[in-house]
Design a protein around this motif. Structure first.
Motif, mmCIF file in Angstrom:
data_model
loop_
_atom_site.group_PDB
_atom_site.id
_atom_site.type_symbol
_atom_site.label_atom_id
_atom_site.label_comp_id
_atom_site.label_asym_id
_atom_site.label_seq_id
_atom_site.Cartn_x
_atom_site.Cartn_y
_atom_site.Cartn_z
ATOM 1 N N ASP A 35 24.309 -1.399 -6.869
ATOM 2 C CA ASP A 35 24.783 -1.905 -5.580
ATOM 3 C C ASP A 35 24.647 -0.785 -4.540
ATOM 4 N N ARG A 36 24.032 -1.133 -3.421
ATOM 5 C CA ARG A 36 23.806 -0.171 -2.336
ATOM 6 C C ARG A 36 25.074 0.613 -1.970
ATOM 7 N N LYS A 37 26.239 -0.078 -2.062
ATOM 8 C CA LYS A 37 27.506 0.558 -1.645
ATOM 9 C C LYS A 37 27.754 1.866 -2.400
ATOM 10 N N ALA A 92 9.848 9.827 0.473
ATOM 11 C CA ALA A 92 10.591 9.170 1.568
ATOM 12 C C ALA A 92 9.600 8.541 2.526
ATOM 13 N N CYS A 93 9.682 7.215 2.671
ATOM 14 C CA CYS A 93 8.699 6.562 3.556
ATOM 15 C C CYS A 93 9.347 5.720 4.642
ATOM 16 N N GLY A 94 10.677 5.489 4.584
ATOM 17 C CA GLY A 94 11.230 4.519 5.527
ATOM 18 C C GLY A 94 12.567 4.913 6.124
ATOM 19 N N ASN A 95 12.993 4.129 7.094
ATOM 20 C CA ASN A 95 14.244 4.402 7.812
ATOM 21 C C ASN A 95 15.003 3.104 8.075
ATOM 22 N N ALA A 96 14.961 2.167 7.104
ATOM 23 C CA ALA A 96 15.596 0.854 7.317
ATOM 24 C C ALA A 96 17.079 0.982 7.644
ATOM 25 N N SER A 97 17.739 2.097 7.201
ATOM 26 C CA SER A 97 19.160 2.242 7.532
ATOM 27 C C SER A 97 19.376 3.264 8.645
ATOM 28 N N GLY A 98 18.334 3.946 9.070
ATOM 29 C CA GLY A 98 18.481 4.912 10.165
ATOM 30 C C GLY A 98 17.615 6.140 9.973
ATOM 31 N N GLY A 107 7.243 13.408 2.118
ATOM 32 C CA GLY A 107 7.103 12.370 3.143
ATOM 33 C C GLY A 107 5.827 11.577 2.920
ATOM 34 N N VAL A 108 5.932 10.281 3.083
ATOM 35 C CA VAL A 108 4.762 9.426 2.862
ATOM 36 C C VAL A 108 4.434 8.666 4.141
ATOM 37 N N ASP A 109 3.189 8.782 4.567
ATOM 38 C CA ASP A 109 2.713 8.059 5.752
ATOM 39 C C ASP A 109 1.478 7.248 5.360
ATOM 40 N N SER A 110 1.483 5.975 5.712
ATOM 41 C CA SER A 110 0.364 5.109 5.313
ATOM 42 C C SER A 110 -0.661 4.908 6.426
ATOM 43 N N VAL A 111 -0.392 5.501 7.596
ATOM 44 C CA VAL A 111 -1.231 5.186 8.756
ATOM 45 C C VAL A 111 -2.470 6.091 8.836
ATOM 46 N N VAL A 169 18.036 -0.056 -6.170
ATOM 47 C CA VAL A 169 19.219 -0.105 -5.297
ATOM 48 C C VAL A 169 19.040 -1.261 -4.321
ATOM 49 N N THR A 170 20.073 -2.088 -4.224
ATOM 50 C CA THR A 170 19.965 -3.216 -3.299
ATOM 51 C C THR A 170 21.315 -3.567 -2.677
ATOM 52 N N GLY A 171 21.228 -4.121 -1.472
ATOM 53 C CA GLY A 171 22.426 -4.673 -0.843
ATOM 54 C C GLY A 171 22.564 -6.149 -1.191
ATOM 55 N N LYS A 172 21.588 -6.655 -1.937
ATOM 56 C CA LYS A 172 21.602 -8.093 -2.276
ATOM 57 C C LYS A 172 21.697 -8.245 -3.785
ATOM 58 N N MET A 173 22.907 -8.054 -4.315
ATOM 59 C CA MET A 173 23.095 -8.124 -5.767
ATOM 60 C C MET A 173 22.706 -9.503 -6.312
ATOM 61 N N PHE A 175 0.844 -1.199 0.000
ATOM 62 C CA PHE A 175 0.000 0.000 0.000
ATOM 63 C C PHE A 175 0.884 1.256 0.000
ATOM 64 N N THR A 176 1.908 1.238 0.867
ATOM 65 C CA THR A 176 2.816 2.396 0.977
ATOM 66 C C THR A 176 3.596 2.584 -0.320
ATOM 67 N N ALA A 177 4.006 1.467 -0.911
ATOM 68 C CA ALA A 177 4.761 1.539 -2.170
ATOM 69 C C ALA A 177 3.945 2.239 -3.255
ATOM 70 N N SER A 185 15.282 -2.119 -2.443
ATOM 71 C CA SER A 185 14.355 -2.607 -3.474
ATOM 72 C C SER A 185 13.928 -4.062 -3.311
ATOM 73 N N THR A 186 14.650 -4.857 -2.523
ATOM 74 C CA THR A 186 14.166 -6.229 -2.319
ATOM 75 C C THR A 186 13.189 -6.307 -1.140
ATOM 76 N N GLY A 187 12.978 -5.192 -0.434
ATOM 77 C CA GLY A 187 12.105 -5.198 0.742
ATOM 78 C C GLY A 187 10.628 -5.175 0.370
ATOM 79 N N GLY A 188 9.784 -5.270 1.405
ATOM 80 C CA GLY A 188 8.334 -5.299 1.194
ATOM 81 C C GLY A 188 7.831 -4.070 0.457
ATOM 82 N N VAL A 189 8.309 -2.882 0.836
ATOM 83 C CA VAL A 189 7.878 -1.653 0.157
ATOM 84 C C VAL A 189 8.605 -1.521 -1.185
ATOM 85 N N GLY A 190 9.936 -1.685 -1.140
ATOM 86 C CA GLY A 190 10.746 -1.449 -2.339
ATOM 87 C C GLY A 190 10.335 -2.328 -3.514
HETATM 88 N N1 LIG Z 1 5.761 5.574 6.111
HETATM 89 C C1 LIG Z 1 4.979 4.512 6.185
HETATM 90 O O1 LIG Z 1 3.764 4.576 6.290
HETATM 91 C C2 LIG Z 1 5.633 3.165 6.096
HETATM 92 C C3 LIG Z 1 4.883 2.054 5.722
HETATM 93 C C4 LIG Z 1 5.548 0.820 5.574
HETATM 94 C C5 LIG Z 1 6.907 0.733 5.837
HETATM 95 N N2 LIG Z 1 7.573 1.840 6.238
HETATM 96 C C6 LIG Z 1 9.016 1.796 6.480
HETATM 97 O O2 LIG Z 1 9.659 1.520 5.251
HETATM 98 C C7 LIG Z 1 10.870 0.817 5.492
HETATM 99 C C8 LIG Z 1 10.896 -0.449 4.655
HETATM 100 O O3 LIG Z 1 9.861 -1.307 5.092
HETATM 101 P P1 LIG Z 1 9.758 -2.778 4.514
HETATM 102 O O4 LIG Z 1 8.519 -3.378 5.062
HETATM 103 O O5 LIG Z 1 10.000 -2.735 3.045
HETATM 104 O O6 LIG Z 1 11.027 -3.446 5.232
HETATM 105 P P2 LIG Z 1 11.894 -4.671 4.723
HETATM 106 O O7 LIG Z 1 11.044 -5.644 3.993
HETATM 107 O O8 LIG Z 1 12.699 -5.119 5.893
HETATM 108 O O9 LIG Z 1 12.863 -4.007 3.629
HETATM 109 C C9 LIG Z 1 13.816 -3.033 3.916
HETATM 110 C C10 LIG Z 1 14.902 -3.135 2.852
HETATM 111 O O10 LIG Z 1 15.817 -2.058 3.061
HETATM 112 C C11 LIG Z 1 17.128 -2.492 2.748
HETATM 113 N N3 LIG Z 1 17.962 -2.320 3.943
HETATM 114 C C12 LIG Z 1 17.868 -3.000 5.110
HETATM 115 N N4 LIG Z 1 18.799 -2.571 5.974
HETATM 116 C C13 LIG Z 1 19.482 -1.600 5.347
HETATM 117 C C14 LIG Z 1 20.580 -0.775 5.712
HETATM 118 N N5 LIG Z 1 21.138 -0.852 6.906
HETATM 119 N N6 LIG Z 1 21.019 0.112 4.803
HETATM 120 C C15 LIG Z 1 20.454 0.217 3.601
HETATM 121 N N7 LIG Z 1 19.424 -0.549 3.179
HETATM 122 C C16 LIG Z 1 18.952 -1.432 4.056
HETATM 123 C C17 LIG Z 1 17.039 -3.960 2.336
HETATM 124 O O11 LIG Z 1 16.876 -3.982 0.923
HETATM 125 P P3 LIG Z 1 18.095 -4.268 -0.077
HETATM 126 O O12 LIG Z 1 18.875 -5.415 0.511
HETATM 127 O O13 LIG Z 1 17.440 -4.617 -1.365
HETATM 128 O O14 LIG Z 1 18.922 -3.034 -0.124
HETATM 129 C C18 LIG Z 1 15.735 -4.399 2.950
HETATM 130 O O15 LIG Z 1 15.148 -5.464 2.239
HETATM 131 C C19 LIG Z 1 10.928 0.558 7.006
HETATM 132 O O16 LIG Z 1 11.733 1.544 7.598
HETATM 133 C C20 LIG Z 1 9.480 0.700 7.428
HETATM 134 O O17 LIG Z 1 9.364 1.060 8.785
HETATM 135 C C21 LIG Z 1 6.970 3.046 6.370
#
Ligand SMILES: NC(=O)c1ccc[n+]([C@@H]2O[C@H](COP(=O)([O-])OP(=O)(O)OC[C@H]3O[C@@H](n4cnc5c(N)ncnc54)[C@H](OP(=O)(O)O)[C@@H]3O)[C@@H](O)[C@H]2O)c1
Length: 333
Positions: A204-206, A247-253, A272-276, A184-188, A133-135, A162-167
């Motif tokens: 490559d994420r690097k 910008a919707c996430g903070n997976a790296s910080g 900024g994108v919020d899905s809640v 962009v991915t850390g999992k080539m 939904f967020t994607a 990009s391999t994550g649930g949103v990406g």
């Molecule tokens: N704003 C909103 O409403 C909303 C809604 C849903 C999710 N989110 C946020 O969106 C983010 C992603 O959610 P998700 O469900 O997709 O999570 P996820 O499935 O865990 O995917 C996150 C992806 O980010 C990359 N990643 C992980 N650690 C990293 C690091 N240290 N540095 C750089 N890249 C890293 C990895 O992809 P690669 O290996 O391919 O790089 C990983 O698959 C989270 O922060 C989540 O809280 C926000």
């Protein structure tokens, strides 16, 4: 409805946090207009944080977690919904402030529910969940540049994490919307999968982790960022004039080390994108677009289906970045 059913229940007493599958009574469910027999839920990053220790998001215990679910209305006190309606719930802080989807039943307020669009199933809805939904919210944010610039095409787009649930869903949706997607991915090693989703280039994420330049070569008409930090800062400095960075996430910080330069010299927009906290009208629109943007046959290959007990075993893998499947939760498994 049978009086007893299964749910994951979180509890906290002093420093002791617990999570377990319990058999509970329907009196456990708090007030709400509609009783739903749940079919599916899913696992998001936020769910994993909540399952770990409440993630500072749960204010009251005991709590049934699970921020998304789909299922069928069993009882309704309101005219908008009737027994047998198939529904979707996401956002609205269900699974945080209210009991959520890791349960065979839920009672919810009518404002939180939308009717499932005919063209997707309850299972497909939770193959997407909040992440999908967020994607799609992000994909439409990026495409809004076309309206702002009176039709100038959004072509080159970047998706991080990009391999994550949103990406992964952002890659698919943007490619379906006609964009040339760089992922962009850390999992080539997942490059082939990303190409199957619709990515044309894999980065490559690097390459995006170094200190950002004030302004880099403009490459992107739009960006969907799920990770934050230096990767987001680099993406901003590589965005072309008037590009939108969703910008919707903070997976790296949580930090963002950038400058005003891309905003004042290139008119870059950080969106900024919020899905809640999303209106029901926008939820209905986004879910209604899913059948056009998502190829569920491709998505299915990356899905792993688990029951409630197995979910409790595997959720830590998400927090450690070790999950390569999207987790669908069959609450009746
Ligand atoms: N704003 C909103 O409403 C909303 C809604 C849903 C999710 N989110 C946020 O969106 C983010 C992603 O959610 P998700 O469900 O997709 O999570 P996820 O499935 O865990 O995917 C996150 C992806 O980010 C990359 N990643 C992980 N650690 C990293 C690091 N240290 N540095 C750089 N890249 C890293 C990895 O992809 P690669 O290996 O391919 O790089 C990983 O698959 C989270 O922060 C989540 O809280 C926000």
């Amino acid at each position: 409805m049978s009086e007893k059913f299964k749910a994951i229940v979180l509890n906290q007493s002093g420093d002791k946090f617990s999570r377990e599958v319990q058999t509970i009574d329907k009196s456990f469910l708090k007030d709400g207009d509609i009783l739903v027999k749940i079919e599916y839920s899913d696992l998001n990053f936020k769910d994993a944080m909540i399952l770990k220790n409440g993630g500072k998001l749960i204010k009251e215990y005991p709590r049934i977690p699970g921020i998304d679910f789909s299922g069928t209305v069993e009882e309704s006190n309101v005219s908008d919904f009737k027994k047998g309606d198939q529904i979707i719930v996401n956002g609205s802080r269900v699974g945080e402030l209210y009991h959520g989807g890791y349960s065979q039943y839920a009672r919810v307020k009518k404002e939180f529910i939308i009717k499932k669009p005919e063209k997707i199933t309850t299972k497909q809805a939770m193959m997407l969940g909040t992440g999908g939904f967020t994607a799609v919210l992000c994909a439409f944010a990026v495409k809004a540049r076309e309206d702002l610039l009176l039709g100038e095409k959004v072509n080159e787009v970047l998706v991080t994490g990009s391999t994550g649930g949103v990406g992964s869903i952002a890659v698919m949706a943007l490619s379906k919307l006609g964009c040339k997607v760089s992922a962009v991915t850390g999992k080539m090693s997942h490059s082939e999968y990303l190409k199957e989703l619709g990515a044309e280039n894999i980065i490559d994420r690097k390459e995006l982790e170094a200190e950002p330049k004030l302004l880099d070569k403009g490459k992107w008409d739009g960006v969907v960022d799920t990770v934050g930090g230096n990767i987001l800062a680099n993406a901003i400095s590589q965005t072309k004039h008037s590009g939108i960075v969703a910008a919707c996430g903070n997976a790296s910080g949580n930090k963002l080390n950038t400058s005003v330069i891309p905003f004042i010299l290139r008119g870059v927009k950080l969106w900024g994108v919020d899905s809640v906290a999303i209106s029901k009208k926008r939820k209905e629109f986004i879910w209604g677009e899913m059948s056009k943007l998502i190829d569920f046959k491709i998505l299915e290959k990356s899905i792993k289906t688990v029951g409630l007990s197995e979910l409790l075993k595997i959720f830590p893998n998400m927090l450690e970045g070790k999950l390569s499947n999207k987790i669908l939760v069959d609450v009746n498994k």
